[in-house]
Design an enzyme around this catalytic site. Structure first.
Site, mmCIF file in Angstrom:
data_model
loop_
_atom_site.group_PDB
_atom_site.id
_atom_site.type_symbol
_atom_site.label_atom_id
_atom_site.label_comp_id
_atom_site.label_asym_id
_atom_site.label_seq_id
_atom_site.Cartn_x
_atom_site.Cartn_y
_atom_site.Cartn_z
ATOM 1 N N HIS A 1 0.816 -1.225 0.000
ATOM 2 C CA HIS A 1 0.000 0.000 0.000
ATOM 3 C C HIS A 1 0.854 1.281 0.000
ATOM 4 C CE1 HIS A 1 -3.481 -2.469 1.051
ATOM 5 N NE2 HIS A 1 -2.839 -2.954 2.094
HETATM 6 C C1 BDR Z 1 -3.154 1.059 5.286
HETATM 7 O O1 BDR Z 1 -3.444 0.603 6.594
HETATM 8 C C2 BDR Z 1 -2.274 0.471 7.329
HETATM 9 O O2 BDR Z 1 -2.350 -0.615 8.201
HETATM 10 C C3 BDR Z 1 -1.163 0.367 6.320
HETATM 11 O O3 BDR Z 1 0.044 0.865 6.842
HETATM 12 C C4 BDR Z 1 -1.650 1.218 5.177
HETATM 13 O O4 BDR Z 1 -1.302 2.569 5.344
HETATM 14 C C5 BDR Z 1 -3.752 0.079 4.305
HETATM 15 O O5 BDR Z 1 -5.133 0.031 4.464
#
Ligand code: BDR
Ligand code: CA
Length: 311
Positions: A242
């Site tokens: 992500h």
């Molecule tokens: C996002 O949620 C967090 O746990 C991760 O770091 C990322 O930014 C993904 O949904």
């Protein structure tokens, strides 16, 4: 010209990879500072983790500022089950030689944005958006210094990853996210629709690990931790990368495709709290200030990461 960047994050395994990348890309981006916030783990741990990552890259010239310990309105919701007890999976937590700066993250943001040339700063946000929203709330004149927000958060086609309809970063502070989406500056939004296309398959992770530098090895170790989590799906698919997406985009914009839209965040309903209502249809009363990422060139993303980590 290199973009002037402030990186606001909550490391976090994938924030950790994004930070390794941002700190390594010194020829591509001008990283003025890193601000950390409570999110995946506590504010104390996210700040410590950012310092750990900084020492791996050896960029002690980039200051780190610790920020808000809880969301604007709602109760904190951590995601340690995705990031391990430390927040950095099973990466060894080294003893630090350098710690966070004494200034609070929000004070740093206000000071820097007020002094910045008009529309000159790119604000990358890969955690709950509490720090930046608090800065804008405290000093509305901050907006004039902001060129763009480049955020990881939200979901449209993919549905949620923390509830049926919400993505974690938005759910963790929906009131802050609503402020950012509607603050005025352009928002480049990398939600789950795009980040779920960027998967660290075993082959891609092995290629990264084989680079063999300490930075590439640390990135591979963080990614391996995510790949091993059953919640991220079958191992052969690889976990979604992500938070590196916004940083990759800063370096090579053509790796992503976007649709202009307006985004509002649900801040009331207990059932759909944190849902991003993404409106692609043009409407006279809603500015299309958001660019919503719909496609990612995953091979291109990994090639770029491998190139930057050759240092
Ligand atoms: C996002 O949620 C967090 O746990 C991760 O770091 C990322 O930014 C993904 O949904
Ligand atoms: Ca994050």
């Amino acid at each position: 010209m290199k973009r002037k960047v402030i990186f606001d994050c909550d490391p976090g395994v994938d924030d950790g990879v994004a930070l390794l990348l941002a700190l390594s890309a010194k020829h591509e981006i001008d990283l003025l500072g890193v601000t950390t916030v409570a999110g995946n783990v506590s504010a104390e741990l996210t700040a410590r983790n950012a310092c750990v990552i900084r020492e791996i890259v050896g960029r002690l010239d980039v200051p780190i500022f610790s920020g808000c310990t809880k969301p604007l309105v709602r109760d904190p919701i951590e995601a340690g089950h995705f990031h391990g007890e430390s927040g950095l999976g099973d990466l060894p937590i080294r003893a630090l030689t350098h710690h966070v700066s004494s200034e609070h993250a929000v004070d740093f943001l206000v000071r820097t944005l007020i002094d910045a040339a008009p529309e000159s700063m790119s604000l990358v946000i890969t955690g709950p958006m509490t720090n930046v929203a608090t800065a804008l709330q405290r000093e509305p004149r901050c907006v004039k210094g902001i060129k763009e927000f480049v955020i990881m958060g939200g979901a449209r086609s993919e549905g949620g990853n923390i509830t049926a309809s919400a993505e974690y970063n938005i759910y963790a502070d929906p009131h802050a996210a609503q402020k950012i989406f509607n603050a005025g500056p352009r928002v480049w939004a990398f939600g789950l629709d795009a980040t779920h296309q960027v998967r660290a398959t075993p082959a891609r992770t092995a290629t990264l690990s084989a680079i063999g530098t300490p930075i590439a090895r640390a990135a591979a170790q963080l990614i391996e931790f995510s790949n091993a989590l059953p919640a991220n799906g079958p191992r052969e698919y690889g976990s979604p990368l992500h938070d590196p997406c916004p940083i990759v985009w800063l370096i090579q914009t053509e790796l992503f495709e976007f649709i202009p839209c307006h985004v509002d965040v649900e801040t009331e309903s207990p059932l759909t709290l944190g849902h991003t209502a993404v409106e692609f249809r043009p409407r006279a009363d809603r500015e299309q200030n958001v660019r919503w990422a719909v496609r990612a060139n995953a091979d291109g993303v990994f090639s770029l990461i491998n190139r930057v980590f050759q240092i």
